[in-house]
Design an enzyme around this catalytic site. Structure first.
Site, mmCIF file in Angstrom:
data_model
loop_
_atom_site.group_PDB
_atom_site.id
_atom_site.type_symbol
_atom_site.label_atom_id
_atom_site.label_comp_id
_atom_site.label_asym_id
_atom_site.label_seq_id
_atom_site.Cartn_x
_atom_site.Cartn_y
_atom_site.Cartn_z
ATOM 1 C CG ASP A 1 -1.908 -1.123 1.249
ATOM 2 O OD1 ASP A 1 -2.187 -1.668 0.163
ATOM 3 O OD2 ASP A 1 -2.400 -1.467 2.333
ATOM 4 C CG ASP B 1 -3.684 -4.337 -1.413
ATOM 5 O OD1 ASP B 1 -4.605 -5.008 -1.923
ATOM 6 O OD2 ASP B 1 -3.727 -3.938 -0.239
ATOM 7 N NE ARG C 1 -11.201 -3.290 -1.949
ATOM 8 C CZ ARG C 1 -10.407 -4.172 -1.370
ATOM 9 N NH1 ARG C 1 -9.170 -3.824 -1.072
ATOM 10 N NH2 ARG C 1 -10.836 -5.384 -1.093
#
Length: 295
Positions: A54, A76, A127
């Protein structure tokens, strides 16, 4: 750790090949004016959603501000706010060319309170963000090219989406059966497919804090000019370090103010500092111009 500011000086400061982790209880952190990324592994994780690299990952942190950053080439999540991370503001960032962009939640507790405003999402998949069991206020964001879904109120979340722009987006905003989703003042452009539905009456952000909405039809221009790292943010101040040997040179041309604890105290123009510490050389009108440390 807590009580930290990471600030990029100018528009080119970069964290390349790494990111940030804020663990449980970490608080009062600012991450600002940085390009963050270059961690994508096209061999081990070509879809960019398996390796946990991340850009900013938070697990139970609180009081965090992520502002004017550009996230790029990450595996990710670009930002993942997990495990009841609370009092988070994400503003004026660029999230470009990514799969799992910005995830929130993964907890059964309805604790997290998050504000997401003036962010530019471009060529993203999912997302953007997904808000799972949290209270999320989104406004003046621009989602341009969404492959899977845009703003997703998930679980029992409570989401408010205002004055944002969705262009060429699949499922620009939608919700789970038990989640609340309030939408108003948003614009859609280009090819819009799938779900675009509100659900129930959610919270009102103006009862929690004051904020000002930009008109939705101005959002694209505003973000094109001002999202991501900016040359004017974090500009290095004019500083100077002097030693006792050249102290007199330090005071030529202006009065001096002693600043031992953040307070300015003037000395006559002819005066010379007599002790070590922090001094400010000031213009005739009193404006501080140069910080000098005498040691």
């Amino acid at each position: 750790a807590s009580d930290k500011t990471i600030l990029g000086l100018g528009a080119d400061a970069t964290i390349s090949g790494g990111g940030f982790f804020l663990g449980a209880g970490v608080h009062n952190v600012i991450i600002r004016n940085l390009t963050i990324g270059d961690t994508k592994d096209l061999v081990a994780d070509p879809t960019g959603k398996e390796l946990d690299y991340d850009g900013v990952q938070m697990d139970g942190a609180h009081h965090v501000w992520i502002d004017h950053c550009h996230f790029r080439d990450i595996n990710d999540g670009m930002v993942d706010s997990r495990k009841d991370t609370d009092y988070l503001t994400v503003s004026w960032n660029k999230f470009f060319d990514h799969n799992k962009t910005f995830g929130i939640g993964w907890t059964e507790n309805m604790v997290a309170k998050i504000t997401i405003h003036h962010n530019w999402f471009k060529n993203v998949t999912q997302r953007n963000p997904s808000c799972d069991n949290a209270t999320c206020h989104l406004f003046n964001n621009y989602l341009d090219g969404v492959g899977s879904y845009g703003n997703y109120s998930r679980g029992v979340a409570d989401m408010l989406v205002e004055n944002s722009v969705f262009r060429n987006a699949k499922d620009p905003w939608h919700h789970d059966a038990d989640a609340k989703l309030t939408v108003r003042g948003n614009l859609t452009e280009g090819t819009i497919t799938g779900l675009k539905q509100a659900n129930g009456k959610g919270f009102e952000a103006n009862k929690l804090y004051a904020y000002k909405l930009d008109p939705a039809d101005q959002v694209k221009a505003i973000l094109a000019a001002s999202a991501g790292p900016q040359a004017s943010i974090g500009k290095a101040p004019t500083t100077g370090i002097d030693t006792r040997s050249n102290r007199k040179r330090a005071v030529v041309g202006g009065s001096v103010a002693v600043d031992p604890a953040g307070r300015l105290r003037p000395i006559s123009q002819a005066g010379t500092p007599t002790g070590r510490g922090i001094y400010w050389i000031r213009d005739a009108d009193g404006t501080p111009r140069m910080r000098v440390r005498l040691d």
